[in-house]
Motif scaffolding. Structure first.
Motif, PDB file in Angstrom:
ATOM      1  N   ASP A  69       0.922  -1.405   0.088  1.00  0.00           N
ATOM      2  CA  ASP A  69      -0.002  -0.033   0.116  1.00  0.00           C
ATOM      3  C   ASP A  69       0.728   1.444  -0.022  1.00  0.00           C
ATOM      4  OD1 ASP A  69       1.029   0.323   2.612  1.00  0.00           O
ATOM      5  OD2 ASP A  69      -1.084  -0.071   3.452  1.00  0.00           O
ATOM      6  N   ASP A  70       2.146   1.321   0.040  1.00  0.00           N
ATOM      7  CA  ASP A  70       3.104   2.420   0.011  1.00  0.00           C
ATOM      8  C   ASP A  70       2.568   3.137  -1.316  1.00  0.00           C
ATOM      9  OD1 ASP A  70       4.287   1.076   1.886  1.00  0.00           O
ATOM     10  OD2 ASP A  70       6.147   1.095   0.920  1.00  0.00           O
ATOM     11  N   THR A  71       2.104   4.334  -1.095  1.00  0.00           N
ATOM     12  CA  THR A  71       1.901   5.517  -2.329  1.00  0.00           C
ATOM     13  C   THR A  71       0.699   4.756  -2.825  1.00  0.00           C
ATOM     14  OG1 THR A  71       3.011   4.362  -4.300  1.00  0.00           O
ATOM     15  CG2 THR A  71       4.429   5.867  -2.612  1.00  0.00           C
ATOM     16  N   TRP A  72      -0.099   4.049  -2.361  1.00  0.00           N
ATOM     17  CA  TRP A  72      -1.627   3.563  -2.754  1.00  0.00           C
ATOM     18  C   TRP A  72      -2.487   4.566  -2.704  1.00  0.00           C
ATOM     19  CZ3 TRP A  72      -2.746   0.111  -6.269  1.00  0.00           C
ATOM     20  CH2 TRP A  72      -4.112  -0.410  -6.473  1.00  0.00           C
ATOM     21  N   ASP A  73      -3.049   5.173  -3.803  1.00  0.00           N
ATOM     22  CA  ASP A  73      -4.000   6.209  -3.963  1.00  0.00           C
ATOM     23  C   ASP A  73      -5.396   6.165  -4.937  1.00  0.00           C
ATOM     24  OD1 ASP A  73      -3.134   7.130  -6.251  1.00  0.00           O
ATOM     25  OD2 ASP A  73      -1.976   8.635  -5.470  1.00  0.00           O
ATOM     26  N   VAL A  74      -6.327   7.120  -4.653  1.00  0.00           N
ATOM     27  CA  VAL A  74      -7.446   6.986  -5.514  1.00  0.00           C
ATOM     28  C   VAL A  74      -7.246   6.938  -7.223  1.00  0.00           C
ATOM     29  CG1 VAL A  74      -9.502   8.077  -6.302  1.00  0.00           C
ATOM     30  CG2 VAL A  74      -9.087   7.816  -3.890  1.00  0.00           C
ATOM     31  N   ALA A  75      -5.828   7.593  -7.459  1.00  0.00           N
ATOM     32  CA  ALA A  75      -5.443   7.342  -9.142  1.00  0.00           C
ATOM     33  C   ALA A  75      -5.113   5.818  -9.228  1.00  0.00           C
ATOM     34  CB  ALA A  75      -4.465   8.217  -9.428  1.00  0.00           C
TER      35      ALA A  75
END
Ligand code: NAG
Ligand code: NAG
Ligand code: NAG
Ligand code: NAG
Ligand code: NAG
Length: 434
Positions: free
Chosen positions: A359-365
């Motif tokens: 999940d490191d840097t995991w975002d809506v994009a």
């Protein structure tokens, strides 16, 4: 190093070739990484590994797996190292491999393959469409014709069925569709009509005949089928099929990504496709010919897939029409542990196992790309810390950086996880609008 997932997951699309051999089906195995052809090294290269290469290149079966002699070894970048296939994978990428190791370790050597050759193919030539014409077979690298001795409707029926063209209306003799040239492959063909391939019918041996090209056989089949995408470009748009003289729509009820991918393959648009849900390619006005199409991995042509019977009113609502976008670079993706097929822990298939994403840097994009790729609408949220439970098995990626506009997760920059920076407590998940 940073690159897109396509770079990290070699073997997708047409990224494999054999070089230096007598045909495209023999030679040193090379794989394309970053657009650069790279070497494949192994210390335990066997016929099962070779078989996967032949299958992926549509070169028949493997006859020989070998190491290149010293004088012919490559010197460039190493793409893959240590390939372990069971033999029934459809792509080298699906085997257990290690990649991106440019520092030699141990005594791996460049590998080569000799395949049996291109598989047998059939086509109809010089008719008005793909379901009518002079029958030609591709064998040992050469297209050749069929002699009309004993040529009748049962033989023609096998041809039509095999090509997904319905049944035979007429079996033509005496080069009705013009004379071919070169090889005459088969003579005295005597099918019962139940065979699935023309070459399974009794006949003289390949190339044995007493004929001339003025005796070339032809067929006219009942169905002329065609597929196209409209209002987009060659490889994206609303799907239409041509049947019984009219272009009509295809409905998307229960359509899987594999079926969309089969359409893309059929259209020569790469190995993957997504079902677009924004109706950007407009509405059709003709019949809605097909619904509930269901392709499996064995189907290379759409016409071989299962579906409801052809019917001009297959579905009632134009909102059910199929819009697809094809992409060269695409791989299996799924979500697990959620309430439905549009929410859950993100898992991707690689090297023979399903694995998760850190999940490191995991975002809506990133999540919106996953949702789009799954045909699940837009992203409601990008979840971290194993919100839908911890996965098992490998963690394939960390630090995924999608812009949000990519067609598939495979197009996003990312970093493969080599270290032990993540564990399953950090599995990434998505919640899509559905
Ligand atoms: C592939 O081969 C392995 C072992 O040889 C077998 O366990 C597996 O079921 C096979 N998979 C398919 C799809 O045939
Ligand atoms: C892949 O190969 C490695 C090294 O031989 C082995 O440890 C691992 O268990 C293999 N993975 C699978 C899924 O077969
Ligand atoms: C196509 O068929 C016509 C007859 O239908 C023939 O005159 C012509 O030579 C053929 N052309 C080729 C390329 O076979
Ligand atoms: C074709 O095959 C049938 C059996 O399926 C046989 O009875 C017949 O004699 C064969 N015809 C020729 C011309 O060989
Ligand atoms: C095909 O078209 C003809 C006339 O154009 C029509 O009579 C026939 O019913 C159609 N068949 C199907 C399966 O729609």
């Amino acid at each position: 190093t940073w690159g897109t997932l396509c770079d990290y997951l070699p073997g997708l699309a047409e990224s494999l070739r054999l070089s230096g051999g007598e045909s495209r089906c023999a030679g040193r195995v090379e794989i394309s990484l970053h657009g650069v052809w790279s070497r494949v090294l192994d210390d335990n290269w066997d016929i099962r590994d070779a078989h996967v290469v032949c299958t992926q290149l549509q070169c028949g079966t493997a006859e020989k797996a070998y190491y290149l002699p010293k004088s012919e070894r490559g010197t460039g970048l190493v793409g893959l190292r240590s390939v372990q296939c069971t033999g029934n994978e459809t792509q080298l990428m699906l085997c257990n491999t290690s990649y991106y190791q440019t520092v030699p370790t141990g005594v791996s050597e460049d590998v080569g393959v000799i395949c049996s050759g291109e598989s047998l193919q059939m086509r109809l030539v010089n008719g008005t469409n793909r379901c009518a014409g002079r029958v030609e077979l591709y064998h040992h690298g050469i297209w050749g014709t069929i002699c009309d001795d004993n040529w009748d409707l049962s033989d023609a029926n096998v041809v039509c069925k095999q090509l997904g063209c319905g049944h035979a209306i007429e079996a033509f003799v005496s080069a009705h569709y013009g004379e071919g040239s070169g090889q005459i492959w088969l003579d005295d063909v005597n099918c019962t009509g139940a065979e699935s391939d023309l070459w399974a019918c009794p006949s003289r041996a390949w190339g044995h005949h007493n004929c001339q090209h003025k005796e070339d056989a032809g067929v006219l089949c009942s169905d002329f089928l065609a597929l196209r995408l409209v209002n987009g470009n060659d490889c994206a748009g609303r799907v239409e099929v041509f049947y019984n003289g009219t272009w009509g729509s295809v409905c998307s009820n229960r359509m899987s990504l594999l079926t969309a991918a089969t359409m893309c393959k059929h259209l020569g648009c790469g190995d993957g496709g997504g079902i677009a849900t924004d109706f950007k390619y407009g509405r059709g006005s003709g019949p809605t010919w097909l619904d509930h199409i269901e392709c499996t991995e064995e189907h290379s042509s759409l016409w071989q897939c299962q579906s409801d019977p052809w019917d001009p009113q297959s579905c009632s609502n134009r909102a059910e029409e199929t819009h697809i976008t094809c992409t060269e670079c695409f791989g299996p993706l799924r979500v697990m542990g959620g309430e439905d097929e549009c929410s859950g822990r993100v898992e991707m298939w690689h090297q023979g196992s399903w694995g998760t994403i850190c999940d490191d840097t995991w975002d809506v994009a990133d999540a919106s790309v996953v949702c789009r790729q799954l045909g699940c609408g837009s992203a409601v949220s990008a979840l971290s810390e194993a919100a839908f439970g911890e996965g098992t098995g490998p963690i394939w990626l960390e630090k995924v950086h999608c812009k949000g506009t990519e067609l598939s997760l495979w197009d996003c920059p990312a970093k493969p996880l080599f270290g032990k920076n993540c564990d399953h407590k950090e599995d990434a998940a998505v919640n899509c609008s559905g």
